[in-house]
Design a protein around this motif. Structure first.
Motif, PDB file in Angstrom:
ATOM      1  N   THR A  49       0.837  -1.207   0.000  1.00  0.00           N
ATOM      2  CA  THR A  49       0.000   0.000   0.000  1.00  0.00           C
ATOM      3  C   THR A  49       0.868   1.251   0.000  1.00  0.00           C
ATOM      4  O   THR A  49       0.619   2.192  -0.761  1.00  0.00           O
ATOM      5  CB  THR A  49      -0.927   0.009   1.239  1.00  0.00           C
ATOM      6  N   LEU A  50       1.898   1.266   0.829  1.00  0.00           N
ATOM      7  CA  LEU A  50       2.801   2.419   0.892  1.00  0.00           C
ATOM      8  C   LEU A  50       3.547   2.617  -0.427  1.00  0.00           C
ATOM      9  O   LEU A  50       3.823   3.746  -0.832  1.00  0.00           O
ATOM     10  CB  LEU A  50       3.792   2.255   2.053  1.00  0.00           C
ATOM     11  N   ARG A  51       3.839   1.518  -1.114  1.00  0.00           N
ATOM     12  CA  ARG A  51       4.501   1.607  -2.419  1.00  0.00           C
ATOM     13  C   ARG A  51       3.559   2.223  -3.449  1.00  0.00           C
ATOM     14  O   ARG A  51       3.949   3.083  -4.236  1.00  0.00           O
ATOM     15  CB  ARG A  51       4.967   0.220  -2.873  1.00  0.00           C
ATOM     16  N   ARG A  52       2.298   1.790  -3.442  1.00  0.00           N
ATOM     17  CA  ARG A  52       1.312   2.347  -4.389  1.00  0.00           C
ATOM     18  C   ARG A  52       1.117   3.845  -4.176  1.00  0.00           C
ATOM     19  O   ARG A  52       0.839   4.580  -5.113  1.00  0.00           O
ATOM     20  CB  ARG A  52      -0.024   1.624  -4.263  1.00  0.00           C
ATOM     21  N   CYS A  53       1.281   4.302  -2.941  1.00  0.00           N
ATOM     22  CA  CYS A  53       1.126   5.730  -2.626  1.00  0.00           C
ATOM     23  C   CYS A  53       2.404   6.527  -2.895  1.00  0.00           C
ATOM     24  O   CYS A  53       2.421   7.742  -2.727  1.00  0.00           O
ATOM     25  CB  CYS A  53       0.735   5.903  -1.169  1.00  0.00           C
ATOM     26  N   GLY A  54       3.476   5.833  -3.240  1.00  0.00           N
ATOM     27  CA  GLY A  54       4.718   6.527  -3.544  1.00  0.00           C
ATOM     28  C   GLY A  54       5.553   6.890  -2.331  1.00  0.00           C
ATOM     29  O   GLY A  54       6.432   7.747  -2.424  1.00  0.00           O
ATOM     30  N   LEU A  55       5.306   6.242  -1.190  1.00  0.00           N
ATOM     31  CA  LEU A  55       6.088   6.533   0.005  1.00  0.00           C
ATOM     32  C   LEU A  55       7.322   5.641   0.117  1.00  0.00           C
ATOM     33  O   LEU A  55       8.312   6.038   0.720  1.00  0.00           O
ATOM     34  CB  LEU A  55       5.226   6.396   1.259  1.00  0.00           C
ATOM     35  N   VAL A  56       7.257   4.442  -0.434  1.00  0.00           N
ATOM     36  CA  VAL A  56       8.410   3.538  -0.450  1.00  0.00           C
ATOM     37  C   VAL A  56       8.611   3.005  -1.863  1.00  0.00           C
ATOM     38  O   VAL A  56       7.698   3.036  -2.691  1.00  0.00           O
ATOM     39  CB  VAL A  56       8.257   2.344   0.551  1.00  0.00           C
ATOM     40  N   ARG A  57       9.824   2.533  -2.116  1.00  0.00           N
ATOM     41  CA  ARG A  57      10.153   1.861  -3.375  1.00  0.00           C
ATOM     42  C   ARG A  57      10.613   0.459  -3.033  1.00  0.00           C
ATOM     43  O   ARG A  57      11.162   0.222  -1.958  1.00  0.00           O
ATOM     44  CB  ARG A  57      11.289   2.569  -4.106  1.00  0.00           C
ATOM     45  N   SER A  58      10.409  -0.454  -3.970  1.00  0.00           N
ATOM     46  CA  SER A  58      10.919  -1.806  -3.757  1.00  0.00           C
ATOM     47  C   SER A  58      12.003  -2.084  -4.784  1.00  0.00           C
ATOM     48  O   SER A  58      11.959  -1.571  -5.903  1.00  0.00           O
ATOM     49  CB  SER A  58       9.798  -2.841  -3.879  1.00  0.00           C
ATOM     50  N   GLN A  59      12.995  -2.860  -4.360  1.00  0.00           N
ATOM     51  CA  GLN A  59      14.075  -3.274  -5.257  1.00  0.00           C
ATOM     52  C   GLN A  59      14.101  -4.788  -5.272  1.00  0.00           C
ATOM     53  O   GLN A  59      14.051  -5.428  -4.215  1.00  0.00           O
ATOM     54  CB  GLN A  59      15.425  -2.737  -4.777  1.00  0.00           C
ATOM     55  N   ARG A  60      14.196  -5.330  -6.452  1.00  0.00           N
ATOM     56  CA  ARG A  60      14.252  -6.788  -6.594  1.00  0.00           C
ATOM     57  C   ARG A  60      15.682  -7.272  -6.525  1.00  0.00           C
ATOM     58  O   ARG A  60      16.619  -6.513  -6.643  1.00  0.00           O
ATOM     59  CB  ARG A  60      13.631  -7.199  -7.924  1.00  0.00           C
ATOM     60  N   GLY A  61      15.807  -8.575  -6.337  1.00  0.00           N
ATOM     61  CA  GLY A  61      17.123  -9.187  -6.368  1.00  0.00           C
ATOM     62  C   GLY A  61      17.576  -9.652  -5.003  1.00  0.00           C
ATOM     63  O   GLY A  61      16.890  -9.477  -3.990  1.00  0.00           O
ATOM     64  N   ALA A  62      18.764 -10.249  -4.995  1.00  0.00           N
ATOM     65  CA  ALA A  62      19.314 -10.820  -3.765  1.00  0.00           C
ATOM     66  C   ALA A  62      19.504  -9.757  -2.689  1.00  0.00           C
ATOM     67  O   ALA A  62      19.327 -10.008  -1.506  1.00  0.00           O
ATOM     68  CB  ALA A  62      20.643 -11.502  -4.059  1.00  0.00           C
ATOM     69  N   LYS A  63      19.881  -8.558  -3.086  1.00  0.00           N
ATOM     70  CA  LYS A  63      20.077  -7.474  -2.121  1.00  0.00           C
ATOM     71  C   LYS A  63      18.905  -6.508  -2.158  1.00  0.00           C
ATOM     72  O   LYS A  63      19.047  -5.338  -1.793  1.00  0.00           O
ATOM     73  CB  LYS A  63      21.380  -6.745  -2.413  1.00  0.00           C
ATOM     74  N   GLY A  64      17.756  -7.016  -2.586  1.00  0.00           N
ATOM     75  CA  GLY A  64      16.565  -6.184  -2.716  1.00  0.00           C
ATOM     76  C   GLY A  64      15.862  -5.978  -1.398  1.00  0.00           C
ATOM     77  O   GLY A  64      16.279  -6.464  -0.353  1.00  0.00           O
ATOM     78  N   GLY A  65      14.786  -5.241  -1.469  1.00  0.00           N
ATOM     79  CA  GLY A  65      13.990  -4.945  -0.293  1.00  0.00           C
ATOM     80  C   GLY A  65      13.251  -3.638  -0.499  1.00  0.00           C
ATOM     81  O   GLY A  65      12.919  -3.275  -1.626  1.00  0.00           O
ATOM     82  N   TYR A  66      13.033  -2.927   0.573  1.00  0.00           N
ATOM     83  CA  TYR A  66      12.289  -1.670   0.522  1.00  0.00           C
ATOM     84  C   TYR A  66      13.158  -0.526   1.007  1.00  0.00           C
ATOM     85  O   TYR A  66      14.004  -0.686   1.878  1.00  0.00           O
ATOM     86  CB  TYR A  66      11.033  -1.758   1.385  1.00  0.00           C
ATOM     87  N   ILE A  67      12.902   0.640   0.419  1.00  0.00           N
ATOM     88  CA  ILE A  67      13.612   1.864   0.778  1.00  0.00           C
ATOM     89  C   ILE A  67      12.609   3.019   0.661  1.00  0.00           C
ATOM     90  O   ILE A  67      11.651   2.930  -0.117  1.00  0.00           O
ATOM     91  CB  ILE A  67      14.843   2.076  -0.138  1.00  0.00           C
ATOM     92  N   LEU A  68      12.815   4.070   1.423  1.00  0.00           N
ATOM     93  CA  LEU A  68      11.930   5.222   1.307  1.00  0.00           C
ATOM     94  C   LEU A  68      12.035   5.824  -0.095  1.00  0.00           C
ATOM     95  O   LEU A  68      13.122   5.898  -0.660  1.00  0.00           O
ATOM     96  CB  LEU A  68      12.285   6.295   2.340  1.00  0.00           C
TER      97      LEU A  68
END
Length: 145
Positions: A49-68
């Motif tokens: 939900t926070l990603r859809r609102c543009g508050l967080v971004r997600s990164q794919r991959g082995a070192k992926g995750g979430y970032i503001l």
């Protein structure tokens, strides 16, 4: 006024992301979940939900995750609550037609309180919360010495 579990968990996750913002490294759901004691599956939904609102971004991959998605000092709590609850949650009382003079007075006071709460939430950023957490940690450390 109470804070819902949904809002509390989302803000806790955002504080965790804000505290790691300077490193530029994304955090995985399990890291955030373990640190803030948020159930994994619920956290997944909140972050989506926070990603859809543009508050967080997600990164794919082995070192992926979430970032503001933006700097922590540019994200305020009112924006987070609007993202999770929508703007309709606030305006529900504005369509109520008071039946008595007393009801009108009560509604006016309730709306004033709501506006004051919104002003506080709009002024408080994720950076402010991180700084308050840091200050409390320092007080706790000094207390135990």
């Amino acid at each position: 006024m109470e804070i819902s579990s949904k809002n509390e968990y989302a803000i806790l996750a955002l504080i965790e992301l804000a505290s790691h913002y300077a490193s530029g490294e994304p955090l995985q759901i399990r890291q955030i979940s373990a640190q803030q004691q948020i159930p994994d599956r619920y956290l997944e939904q909140l972050l989506a939900t926070l990603r859809r609102c543009g508050l967080v971004r997600s990164q794919r991959g082995a070192k992926g995750g979430y970032i503001l998605a933006r700097e922590p000092w540019k994200i305020n709590l009112l924006e987070v609550m609007h993202c999770l609850e929508g703007n309709d949650a606030q305006s529900a009382d504005s369509h109520v037609v008071p039946k008595t003079l007393e009801s009108a007075v009560i509604l006016d006071v309730w709306q004033e309180a709501h506006q004051a709460a919104n002003a506080v939430l709009q002024q408080c950023t994720l950076q402010d919360l991180c700084e308050k957490c840091s200050a409390r940690r320092q007080l706790d450390i000094m207390y135990y010495i």
